[in-house]
Design a protein around this motif. Structure first.
Motif, short mmCIF file in Angstrom:
data_model
loop_
_atom_site.label_atom_id
_atom_site.label_comp_id
_atom_site.label_asym_id
_atom_site.label_seq_id
_atom_site.Cartn_x
_atom_site.Cartn_y
_atom_site.Cartn_z
N ILE A 26 -77.81 17.05 55.89
CA ILE A 26 -76.44 16.52 56.23
C ILE A 26 -76.54 15.62 55.37
O ILE A 26 -77.73 14.32 54.74
CB ILE A 26 -76.38 16.14 57.65
N GLU A 27 -75.15 14.34 55.45
CA GLU A 27 -74.69 13.13 54.60
C GLU A 27 -74.91 11.99 55.29
O GLU A 27 -74.11 12.41 56.28
CB GLU A 27 -74.54 13.44 53.63
N LEU A 28 -75.70 11.49 55.78
CA LEU A 28 -75.55 10.46 56.56
C LEU A 28 -75.09 9.76 55.95
O LEU A 28 -74.88 8.42 55.06
CB LEU A 28 -77.12 9.90 57.06
N VAL A 29 -73.75 8.65 56.73
CA VAL A 29 -72.66 7.50 56.12
C VAL A 29 -72.81 6.41 57.13
O VAL A 29 -72.70 6.84 58.64
CB VAL A 29 -70.70 7.77 55.66
N HIS A 30 -73.52 4.98 56.93
CA HIS A 30 -73.74 4.05 58.10
C HIS A 30 -72.44 3.03 57.73
O HIS A 30 -72.51 2.77 56.78
CB HIS A 30 -75.13 3.23 57.50
N PHE A 31 -72.69 2.28 59.05
CA PHE A 31 -71.90 1.58 59.85
C PHE A 31 -72.06 0.62 60.11
O PHE A 31 -72.58 1.15 61.51
CB PHE A 31 -70.26 1.76 60.26
N VAL A 32 -72.37 -0.84 60.16
CA VAL A 32 -72.94 -1.42 61.34
C VAL A 32 -71.46 -2.68 61.99
O VAL A 32 -71.70 -3.35 60.10
CB VAL A 32 -74.37 -2.47 60.08
N ASP A 33 -72.04 -2.69 63.05
CA ASP A 33 -71.32 -3.74 63.38
C ASP A 33 -71.79 -5.28 64.38
O ASP A 33 -72.21 -4.38 66.02
CB ASP A 33 -69.58 -3.16 64.30
N PRO A 34 -72.68 -5.40 63.99
CA PRO A 34 -74.08 -6.08 65.11
C PRO A 34 -72.59 -7.54 66.19
O PRO A 34 -73.28 -7.60 66.90
CB PRO A 34 -74.35 -7.44 64.14
N GLY A 35 -72.15 -7.80 65.71
CA GLY A 35 -70.60 -8.76 65.97
C GLY A 35 -70.17 -8.55 67.59
O GLY A 35 -70.18 -8.18 68.62
N LEU A 36 -70.17 -6.43 67.53
CA LEU A 36 -69.91 -5.92 68.67
C LEU A 36 -70.29 -6.10 69.66
O LEU A 36 -69.93 -6.21 70.87
CB LEU A 36 -69.21 -4.66 68.38
N THR A 41 -71.94 -8.73 75.00
CA THR A 41 -73.48 -9.67 75.57
C THR A 41 -73.76 -10.97 76.20
O THR A 41 -73.94 -10.71 77.41
CB THR A 41 -74.82 -8.55 76.07
N HIS A 42 -72.26 -11.26 75.73
CA HIS A 42 -72.23 -12.70 75.31
C HIS A 42 -71.72 -12.90 75.53
O HIS A 42 -70.78 -14.89 76.05
CB HIS A 42 -72.78 -13.75 74.01
N ASP A 43 -70.04 -12.28 75.49
CA ASP A 43 -68.50 -13.42 75.88
C ASP A 43 -67.33 -12.76 77.18
O ASP A 43 -67.72 -11.20 77.31
CB ASP A 43 -67.35 -12.81 75.13
N ASP A 44 -67.95 -13.17 78.14
CA ASP A 44 -67.26 -12.55 79.68
C ASP A 44 -66.01 -12.25 79.47
O ASP A 44 -65.95 -11.34 80.09
CB ASP A 44 -67.49 -13.51 80.66
N GLY A 45 -65.48 -12.78 78.85
CA GLY A 45 -63.77 -12.58 78.55
C GLY A 45 -63.54 -10.96 77.94
O GLY A 45 -62.98 -10.61 77.95
N PHE A 46 -64.24 -10.81 77.31
CA PHE A 46 -64.58 -9.49 76.92
C PHE A 46 -64.95 -8.17 77.65
O PHE A 46 -65.70 -7.77 77.46
CB PHE A 46 -64.93 -9.29 75.28
#
Length: 66
Positions: A26-36, A41-46
């Motif tokens: 297979i070919e892997l295509v990577h996407f990264v979103d560390p902000g989510l 884990t840190h935004d109580d309103g989210f």
């Protein structure tokens, strides 16, 4: 076959490649979103519904890119 992978941190890319590239053709295509993950884990309103909506948007975008 192409597989899109959404990561919370770029360091996870090597782990997925090690686990999937050798046994599968297979070919892997990577996407990264560390902000989510940070926001979940840190935004109580989210709330969970917001995270679910964001992941759905990301997956739709990833599908268009691959």
């Amino acid at each position: 076959m192409r597989l899109a992978c959404l990561h919370a941190h770029h360091s996870n890319i090597a782990n997925i490649e090690t686990a999937l590239l050798a046994p599968f053709d297979i070919e892997l295509v990577h996407f990264v979103d560390p902000g989510l993950m940070n926001r979940v884990t840190h935004d109580d309103g989210f709330e969970q519904v917001n995270a679910e909506h964001k992941v759905k948007e990301q997956m739709e975008w990833m599908a268009k890119c691959t």
